[in-house]
Design a protein around this motif. Sequence first.
Motif, PDB file in Angstrom:
ATOM      1  N   VAL A 220     -40.735-112.387  31.251  1.00 35.50           N
ATOM      2  CA  VAL A 220     -41.852-111.667  30.382  1.00 35.50           C
ATOM      3  C   VAL A 220     -42.700-112.509  30.098  1.00 35.50           C
ATOM      4  O   VAL A 220     -42.484-113.936  29.931  1.00 35.50           O
ATOM      5  N   GLU A 221     -43.848-112.018  29.878  1.00 40.49           N
ATOM      6  CA  GLU A 221     -45.251-113.059  29.469  1.00 40.49           C
ATOM      7  C   GLU A 221     -45.303-112.578  28.003  1.00 40.49           C
ATOM      8  O   GLU A 221     -45.149-111.384  27.683  1.00 40.49           O
ATOM      9  N   VAL A 222     -45.502-113.660  27.150  1.00 42.27           N
ATOM     10  CA  VAL A 222     -45.896-113.242  25.685  1.00 42.27           C
ATOM     11  C   VAL A 222     -46.711-114.044  25.060  1.00 42.27           C
ATOM     12  O   VAL A 222     -47.383-114.934  25.843  1.00 42.27           O
ATOM     13  N   ALA A 223     -47.442-113.384  24.176  1.00 47.26           N
ATOM     14  CA  ALA A 223     -48.692-113.881  23.485  1.00 47.26           C
ATOM     15  C   ALA A 223     -48.335-114.140  22.053  1.00 47.26           C
ATOM     16  O   ALA A 223     -47.507-113.610  21.546  1.00 47.26           O
ATOM     17  N   VAL A 224     -48.528-115.238  21.523  1.00 43.92           N
ATOM     18  CA  VAL A 224     -48.287-115.833  20.237  1.00 43.92           C
ATOM     19  C   VAL A 224     -49.217-115.697  19.291  1.00 43.92           C
ATOM     20  O   VAL A 224     -50.454-116.190  19.399  1.00 43.92           O
ATOM     21  N   ALA A 225     -49.024-115.252  18.061  1.00 41.14           N
ATOM     22  CA  ALA A 225     -50.098-114.965  17.041  1.00 41.14           C
ATOM     23  C   ALA A 225     -50.657-116.524  16.463  1.00 41.14           C
ATOM     24  O   ALA A 225     -50.049-117.330  16.799  1.00 41.14           O
ATOM     25  N   ASN A 226     -51.917-116.326  16.401  1.00 37.56           N
ATOM     26  CA  ASN A 226     -52.822-117.614  15.783  1.00 37.56           C
ATOM     27  C   ASN A 226     -52.579-117.799  14.608  1.00 37.56           C
ATOM     28  O   ASN A 226     -53.656-118.801  13.939  1.00 37.56           O
ATOM     29  N   LEU A 227     -51.785-117.480  13.877  1.00 41.25           N
ATOM     30  CA  LEU A 227     -51.549-117.988  12.434  1.00 41.25           C
ATOM     31  C   LEU A 227     -50.073-117.632  12.169  1.00 41.25           C
ATOM     32  O   LEU A 227     -49.497-116.942  12.811  1.00 41.25           O
ATOM     33  N   TYR A 228     -49.732-118.272  10.968  1.00 38.20           N
ATOM     34  CA  TYR A 228     -48.297-118.196  10.506  1.00 38.20           C
ATOM     35  C   TYR A 228     -48.241-117.976   8.888  1.00 38.20           C
ATOM     36  O   TYR A 228     -49.214-118.344   8.360  1.00 38.20           O
ATOM     37  N   TYR A 229     -47.158-117.592   8.498  1.00 42.00           N
ATOM     38  CA  TYR A 229     -46.924-117.489   6.971  1.00 42.00           C
ATOM     39  C   TYR A 229     -45.715-118.396   6.272  1.00 42.00           C
ATOM     40  O   TYR A 229     -44.876-118.819   7.327  1.00 42.00           O
ATOM     41  N   ASP A 230     -45.541-118.464   5.143  1.00 39.99           N
ATOM     42  CA  ASP A 230     -44.236-119.115   4.882  1.00 39.99           C
ATOM     43  C   ASP A 230     -43.180-118.267   4.333  1.00 39.99           C
ATOM     44  O   ASP A 230     -42.220-118.773   3.957  1.00 39.99           O
ATOM     45  N   ASP A 231     -43.446-116.711   4.720  1.00 43.36           N
ATOM     46  CA  ASP A 231     -42.373-115.934   4.448  1.00 43.36           C
ATOM     47  C   ASP A 231     -42.458-114.674   5.142  1.00 43.36           C
ATOM     48  O   ASP A 231     -43.544-114.524   6.010  1.00 43.36           O
ATOM     49  N   TRP A 232     -41.502-113.751   5.268  1.00 43.11           N
ATOM     50  CA  TRP A 232     -41.568-112.755   6.315  1.00 43.11           C
ATOM     51  C   TRP A 232     -42.544-111.624   5.839  1.00 43.11           C
ATOM     52  O   TRP A 232     -43.165-110.725   6.587  1.00 43.11           O
ATOM     53  N   ARG A 233     -42.907-111.824   4.642  1.00 41.11           N
ATOM     54  CA  ARG A 233     -43.857-110.482   4.089  1.00 41.11           C
ATOM     55  C   ARG A 233     -45.287-110.606   4.813  1.00 41.11           C
ATOM     56  O   ARG A 233     -45.707-109.451   4.978  1.00 41.11           O
ATOM     57  N   GLY A 234     -45.855-111.644   5.049  1.00 41.24           N
ATOM     58  CA  GLY A 234     -46.940-111.794   5.549  1.00 41.24           C
ATOM     59  C   GLY A 234     -47.245-111.145   7.135  1.00 41.24           C
ATOM     60  O   GLY A 234     -48.014-110.065   7.300  1.00 41.24           O
ATOM     61  N   VAL A 235     -46.186-111.646   7.861  1.00 39.77           N
ATOM     62  CA  VAL A 235     -46.052-110.802   9.197  1.00 39.77           C
ATOM     63  C   VAL A 235     -45.754-109.199   9.272  1.00 39.77           C
ATOM     64  O   VAL A 235     -46.320-108.543   9.872  1.00 39.77           O
ATOM     65  N   ASP A 236     -44.799-108.813   8.236  1.00 41.21           N
ATOM     66  CA  ASP A 236     -44.267-107.418   8.119  1.00 41.21           C
ATOM     67  C   ASP A 236     -45.954-106.833   7.746  1.00 41.21           C
ATOM     68  O   ASP A 236     -46.114-105.718   8.142  1.00 41.21           O
ATOM     69  N   ARG A 237     -46.405-107.325   6.698  1.00 39.29           N
ATOM     70  CA  ARG A 237     -47.705-106.773   6.311  1.00 39.29           C
ATOM     71  C   ARG A 237     -48.836-106.589   7.596  1.00 39.29           C
ATOM     72  O   ARG A 237     -49.406-105.585   7.773  1.00 39.29           O
ATOM     73  N   ASP A 238     -48.930-107.634   8.407  1.00 39.31           N
ATOM     74  CA  ASP A 238     -49.680-107.404   9.382  1.00 39.31           C
ATOM     75  C   ASP A 238     -49.370-106.543  10.600  1.00 39.31           C
ATOM     76  O   ASP A 238     -50.266-105.786  11.083  1.00 39.31           O
ATOM     77  N   ILE A 239     -47.990-106.277  10.609  1.00 35.72           N
ATOM     78  CA  ILE A 239     -47.427-105.142  11.427  1.00 35.72           C
ATOM     79  C   ILE A 239     -47.613-103.919  11.040  1.00 35.72           C
ATOM     80  O   ILE A 239     -48.126-102.992  11.707  1.00 35.72           O
ATOM     81  N   THR A 240     -47.322-103.772   9.834  1.00 32.67           N
ATOM     82  CA  THR A 240     -47.491-102.296   9.260  1.00 32.67           C
ATOM     83  C   THR A 240     -48.822-101.891   9.244  1.00 32.67           C
ATOM     84  O   THR A 240     -49.242-100.597   9.505  1.00 32.67           O
ATOM     85  N   SER A 241     -50.033-102.648   8.738  1.00 38.23           N
ATOM     86  CA  SER A 241     -51.222-102.213   8.781  1.00 38.23           C
ATOM     87  C   SER A 241     -51.935-102.173  10.262  1.00 38.23           C
ATOM     88  O   SER A 241     -53.144-101.703  10.538  1.00 38.23           O
ATOM     89  N   GLY A 242     -51.280-102.568  11.281  1.00 31.23           N
ATOM     90  CA  GLY A 242     -51.579-102.586  12.554  1.00 31.23           C
ATOM     91  C   GLY A 242     -52.342-103.689  13.224  1.00 31.23           C
ATOM     92  O   GLY A 242     -52.905-103.715  14.426  1.00 31.23           O
ATOM     93  N   LYS A 243     -52.669-104.512  12.247  1.00 25.62           N
ATOM     94  CA  LYS A 243     -53.466-105.806  12.566  1.00 25.62           C
ATOM     95  C   LYS A 243     -52.796-106.598  13.632  1.00 25.62           C
ATOM     96  O   LYS A 243     -53.612-107.113  14.514  1.00 25.62           O
ATOM     97  N   ALA A 244     -51.358-106.491  13.743  1.00 24.93           N
ATOM     98  CA  ALA A 244     -50.480-107.435  14.822  1.00 24.93           C
ATOM     99  C   ALA A 244     -50.661-106.846  16.049  1.00 24.93           C
ATOM    100  O   ALA A 244     -50.408-107.067  17.227  1.00 24.93           O
ATOM    101  N   ALA A 245     -51.377-105.469  16.237  1.00 26.44           N
ATOM    102  CA  ALA A 245     -51.602-104.744  17.474  1.00 26.44           C
ATOM    103  C   ALA A 245     -52.814-105.051  18.095  1.00 26.44           C
ATOM    104  O   ALA A 245     -53.080-104.622  19.206  1.00 26.44           O
ATOM    105  N   GLN A 246     -53.477-105.846  17.474  1.00 22.65           N
ATOM    106  CA  GLN A 246     -55.091-106.045  18.069  1.00 22.65           C
ATOM    107  C   GLN A 246     -54.997-107.439  18.915  1.00 22.65           C
ATOM    108  O   GLN A 246     -54.156-108.369  18.510  1.00 22.65           O
ATOM    109  N   ALA A 247     -55.720-107.430  19.922  1.00 21.01           N
ATOM    110  CA  ALA A 247     -55.604-108.561  20.822  1.00 21.01           C
ATOM    111  C   ALA A 247     -55.966-109.933  20.193  1.00 21.01           C
ATOM    112  O   ALA A 247     -55.362-111.096  20.668  1.00 21.01           O
ATOM    113  N   ASP A 248     -57.018-109.917  19.277  1.00 20.43           N
ATOM    114  CA  ASP A 248     -57.503-111.075  18.983  1.00 20.43           C
ATOM    115  C   ASP A 248     -56.505-111.811  17.895  1.00 20.43           C
ATOM    116  O   ASP A 248     -56.990-112.790  17.207  1.00 20.43           O
ATOM    117  N   TYR A 249     -55.532-111.008  17.379  1.00 24.97           N
ATOM    118  CA  TYR A 249     -54.705-111.474  16.489  1.00 24.97           C
ATOM    119  C   TYR A 249     -53.751-112.552  17.136  1.00 24.97           C
ATOM    120  O   TYR A 249     -53.286-113.442  16.666  1.00 24.97           O
TER     121      TYR A 249
END
Length: 214
Positions: A158-187
């Motif tokens: 598989v080919e994968v793209a890795v986000a250009n930011l990170y958080y110190d807990d899981w809530r930040g990533v969950d929030r980005d996924i729920t809001s649709g932010k993590a579905a954008q290419a520039d993420y």
Amino acid sequence: MFFVSWGSKGEVAEIGPAGDRHCDRCNQDGPFTKMVAYRVRHIYWLFRWVTDRTPFLLCGRCGSQYLADQGDHDAKQERDAIPFWDRRGWTIGAGAIGSVIALGSIAAAADSAADSGYVQAPHVGDIYEVDLAKMMDKPEARVMRSAMRITAVKGDSVEVAVANLYYDDWRGVDRDITSGKAAQADYYAPGHASLPVANLKRMRDDGVVYDIHR
């Protein structure tokens, strides 16, 4: 701030008829009723229990009250006269918590089973919640919660793209996924990496991948 709602209130329940008696207050003979006064203590009105049970007799003519004597005292009748919700409400509260825990366990098991299927048959667009710190020899932080997205599936890799930011807990990533932010290419960072499909299962088993969204 967390508040605990607790308190108590006085209640009265009817036990049953006590026969005709003489009332010293209204100076008449008439029907009396066995009653019980009690106090309901509660936490959030869900956990309830009864204290301070006091049996008494009620004059049916004038409403005067008399403490029940030994002959009119029946602990079982007094207990049964109190509504179940007041008398055994604590068991319902405990059962509700038990049900929530059980449902949570079932949901967790179902989620785990789904993730197991996802890593064996990845799809384009799958988003993996990962800890980047576990993927690096010298991570910038002890915990680096981020997202990894499947951009292509090519046979056993598989080919994968890795986000250009990170958080110190899981809530930040969950929030980005729920809001649709993590579905954008520039993420995600511009470069893509290639991984064998077998590595996805290994990453999940090793705790690098801790959730998958499809």
